[in-house]
Design an enzyme around this catalytic site. Structure first.
Site, short mmCIF file in Angstrom:
data_model
loop_
_atom_site.label_atom_id
_atom_site.label_comp_id
_atom_site.label_asym_id
_atom_site.label_seq_id
_atom_site.Cartn_x
_atom_site.Cartn_y
_atom_site.Cartn_z
N HIS A 68 -57.32 -25.98 26.16
CA HIS A 68 -56.34 -25.82 27.60
C HIS A 68 -56.70 -27.02 28.43
O HIS A 68 -55.36 -27.37 28.94
CB HIS A 68 -56.63 -24.35 28.11
CG HIS A 68 -56.41 -23.17 27.42
ND1 HIS A 68 -56.94 -21.98 27.56
CD2 HIS A 68 -55.85 -23.03 25.94
CE1 HIS A 68 -56.63 -21.32 26.81
NE2 HIS A 68 -55.75 -21.78 25.67
N SER A 74 -52.12 -23.76 22.12
CA SER A 74 -52.45 -23.54 23.45
C SER A 74 -52.42 -24.74 24.18
O SER A 74 -52.14 -24.80 25.06
CB SER A 74 -53.63 -22.52 23.46
OG SER A 74 -53.56 -21.48 22.86
#
EC number: 3.4.21.105
Length: 389
Positions: A248, A196
């Site tokens: 993230h 991610s």
């Protein structure tokens, strides 16, 4: 008779020049002439492709590698041999851990740790910094790997076609490292896996690439708003519990800065003057890059080097940044009436039988046997958390 008289005739039709048919001079305003010239230049620029289109092979290779590593993780996990309960037991050693332990349909946390998952205690106390890289190649389950790989195909193929495998490969790996680094500075418990952070790095690079190459794009405002909307939605998902939004944010920030470094392109006017017809006198020569592009390139490179250096120093010293930032945990999870961000305390009883340790969760009564090793005493709390899920 008429045909015989005309046999010796040869008729030539001569078209007069266009200037002779119209002796009236038509004057055009300077604005109209400039507009026509720009339209012609843009048309020729559309036909002239100054940027090479690359064949995308790296992104598909990364997808295949991630899927292969997930299959290897499941093979090593061998749930039927190591656990009493398994999901989809008919798959043999590829069977999944129970849903209560891993709702993403994947291996156990212990298997992922053996494969190279990000464990802060291992990085700090054993200096296994390589886990900051290896964790981005591992995934917690089927749903996890499918979601990330589909997103990578959707985002990465176009970027590799436009910028090539070298720049996109470096961007992917460095962004993933940045996501792992920020995650390890704030998420001290448990392990972390997934691509991610690298994916958010590609999103951040798309945004900075659009900004630094502003002059060569049409419909730039629509593209900018669409991209910001997509990024905002993805970051908003990170405020849910059990989602590592620090990875993230770290990946996105790294990718945003790397986009100014790796994805810079010559301005429109530079290629436009190269495509001018012969004999056309350009008003002034255009430089390859605009001054703001150079400023962004230098600033981003300095921030990246300084940020990564400081982050590694703080991490290897074992500093928990949550103690120095009381509100930072809200960046990863915001508590609401629907869910809680606080980890539930779990308690276990342990007893040693020969070379094995028996661990029992007081909450649910589950019991598990572990082979004693040097690192087992330091990981009792982690094993207890996994057992009490």
């Amino acid at each position: 008779m008429a045909r015989d008289r005309r046999e010796g005739l040869e008729i030539k039709v001569v078209n007069p020049p266009a200037a002779a048919t119209n002796n009236v001079a038509v004057e055009t305003s300077p604005a109209t002439a400039t507009r026509r010239r720009r339209q012609q230049q843009r048309a020729s620029f559309a036909e002239f492709r100054p940027f090479k289109l690359w064949f995308p092979w790296l992104v598909p290779a990364i997808v295949v590698a991630n899927i292969a590593l997930f299959a290897i993780s499941m093979f090593i996990n061998n749930c039927p041999k190591n656990s009493a309960y398994c999901l989809a037991r008919f798959l043999g050693r590829f069977a999944f851990q129970p849903m209560k332990e891993n709702p993403l349909l994947g291996p156990s946390s212990l298997t992922l740790e053996k494969m190279g998952a990000l464990d802060v205690s291992m990085v700090v106390h054993k200096h296994e910094v390589w886990r900051l890289f290896t964790c981005i190649w591992l995934h917690a389950g089927v749903f996890h790997v499918l979601a990330n790989m589909l997103s990578l195909i959707f985002i990465g193929i176009r970027l590799e076609q436009e910028f090539g495998f070298v720049r996109i490969g470096l961007l992917y790996m460095i962004s993933g490292f940045g996501g792992s680094l920020l995650s390890s500075l704030f998420n001290r418990a448990g392990i972390s896996v997934g691509a991610s952070g690298a994916l958010f790095g590609l999103l951040g690079a798309m945004l900075s690439e659009l900004l630094t190459n502003w002059t060569i794009y049409a419909n730039k405002f629509a593209a900018l708003l669409t991209l910001i909307f997509i990024i905002a939605i993805n970051l908003a998902v990170g405020i849910l519990p059990h989602v590592d939004n620090f990875a993230h944010l770290g990946g996105f920030t790294s990718g945003f800065l790397l986009g100014f470094v790796f994805l810079i392109r010559p301005q429109y006017g530079y290629f436009n003057q190269r495509n001018n017809p012969r004999g056309y006198a350009a008003p002034s020569a255009k430089s390859k890059h605009k001054p703001y592009q150079y400023v962004l390139w230098i600033t981003s490179l300095v921030l990246l080097i300084a940020g990564y250096t400081a982050g590694l120093v703080v991490l290897l010293r074992g500093t928990d940044l949550n103690k120095h930032c009381s509100w930072c945990h809200y960046l990863s999870c915001i508590p609401t009436s629907l869910w809680s961000c606080k980890s539930q305390n779990v308690y276990c009883e342990s007893s040693q039988i020969g070379q094995q340790m028996n661990l029992t969760c007081i909450t649910n009564g589950k019991t598990e046997m572990y082979k004693l090793s040097n690192d087992i005493p330091s990981r009792i709390q982690q094993l207890c958390s996994q057992l009490c899920r």
